[in-house]
Design an enzyme around this catalytic site. Structure first.
Site, PDB file in Angstrom:
ATOM      1  N   SER A 163      -5.497   7.301   1.610  1.00  0.00           N
ATOM      2  CA  SER A 163      -4.562   8.032   1.195  1.00  0.00           C
ATOM      3  C   SER A 163      -4.646   7.882   3.247  1.00  0.00           C
ATOM      4  O   SER A 163      -4.075   6.773   3.179  1.00  0.00           O
ATOM      5  CB  SER A 163      -4.095   9.215   0.501  1.00  0.00           C
ATOM      6  OG  SER A 163      -2.909   9.869   0.549  1.00  0.00           O
ATOM      7  N   HIS A 190      -6.268   8.975  -7.765  1.00  0.00           N
ATOM      8  CA  HIS A 190      -5.440   9.566  -6.587  1.00  0.00           C
ATOM      9  C   HIS A 190      -6.680   9.745  -5.862  1.00  0.00           C
ATOM     10  O   HIS A 190      -7.137   9.378  -4.858  1.00  0.00           O
ATOM     11  CB  HIS A 190      -4.202  10.699  -5.844  1.00  0.00           C
ATOM     12  CG  HIS A 190      -3.873   9.753  -4.331  1.00  0.00           C
ATOM     13  ND1 HIS A 190      -3.577   9.046  -3.685  1.00  0.00           N
ATOM     14  CD2 HIS A 190      -4.057  10.543  -3.228  1.00  0.00           C
ATOM     15  CE1 HIS A 190      -2.994   8.524  -3.012  1.00  0.00           C
ATOM     16  NE2 HIS A 190      -3.533   9.596  -2.627  1.00  0.00           N
TER      17      HIS A 190
END
Length: 271
Positions: A111, A246
């Site tokens: 990320s 995610h």
């Protein structure tokens, strides 16, 4: 494997934890002759300890280091940095001073960590006199040339809590304790401010091989956005998709580790 951004020492209860200045942590090993050095970059709000399980799994063969950003765990009292440039400058300097040897060097960024790994690689490549990665894993992050305004760093506490719950991956103890969350919210916002205000140069490209990775149910990154990383390297490019959201790398740890190992061994063979 959930990140906990607590104002306590990162290595408490882990006697093998080693520190190189404020930026780098080693939780295990390394072996006598590491096949490669892997430096892991956490996500926004995350800490070096997020990669403890990955270090444990990989350290029999590789030297695994994790980056500790300011404002969390044993760096809780330090000034939070709110730009990618400041963070990447500090990390690049630490790696240049501490990573030695002729073995392959690889970065794994998740990320926000993917952006920081990319910018750190650019700085080390430009320096030329020190180490530079031959392999860059960029996980759960759209390519740096793509624009998106999330504005998470401007959210109030309750709105920020809702967004963090949607993403998953954050320890429920942090989200369910109002006092604890109030302590760490400024650090989380600073991280989001850094990545949301980041703008890569249009021609920013690393020389190393890039492997982009994502979960097929990620609410923030789609396949096209991940594939656009190919425009940011002059080396080879690969794209790997896993089941999950995610934080797919926690949900499907075994599969991710197998991919990372295969790619690291390929880097070792070509060194």
């Amino acid at each position: 494997m959930s990140p906990v951004v607590l104002p306590v020492a990162a290595g408490r209860g882990r006697a093998l934890t080693a520190h190189w200045g404020p930026w780098l942590r080693r939780y295990h090993g390394p072996p006598a002759r590491p096949a490669a050095t892997l430096v892991c970059f956490p996500h926004a709000g995350g800490a070096a300890s997020f990669f403890h399980r990955y270090s444990e799994a990989l350290s029999a063969r590789y030297d695994v280091l994790a980056v500790q950003y300011p404002g969390r765990q044993d760096r809780y009292a330090e000034r939070r940095l709110e730009t990618v440039a400041e963070l990447a400058d500090g990390i690049a300097g630490a790696i240049a001073e501490t990573v030695t040897g002729n073995r392959p060097l690889a970065f794994f960024g998740h990320s926000m960590g993917a952006v920081l790994a990319f910018e750190t690689a650019l700085r080390l490549e430009a320096h030329r006199a020190g180490p530079a990665p031959s392999l860059l894993f960029v996980s759960a992050r759209r390519a740096p040339g793509l624009r998106r305004e999330d504005g998470f760093h401007r959210l109030g506490d309750q709105e920020l809590l809702r967004e963090l719950r949607k993403l998953g991956g954050t320890d429920a103890r942090l989200l369910d304790d109002p006092e604890l969350f109030a302590m760490v919210a400024p650090t989380i916002r600073a991280d989001f401010a850094a990545v949301e205000n980041y703008r890569a140069e249009d021609d920013s490209r690393v020389r190393c091989r890039v492997v982009a990775m994502l979960g097929d149910q990620d609410p923030r990154v789609d396949l096209e956005q991940a594939a656009a990383w190919r425009d940011h390297t002059i080396g080879s490019f690969d794209l790997r998709v896993f089941p999950g959201g995610h934080f797919y790398l926690a949900e499907h740890e075994r599969e991710v580790l197998a991919t990372v190992t295969a790619q690291l061994d390929r880097a070792d063979e070509s060194a």
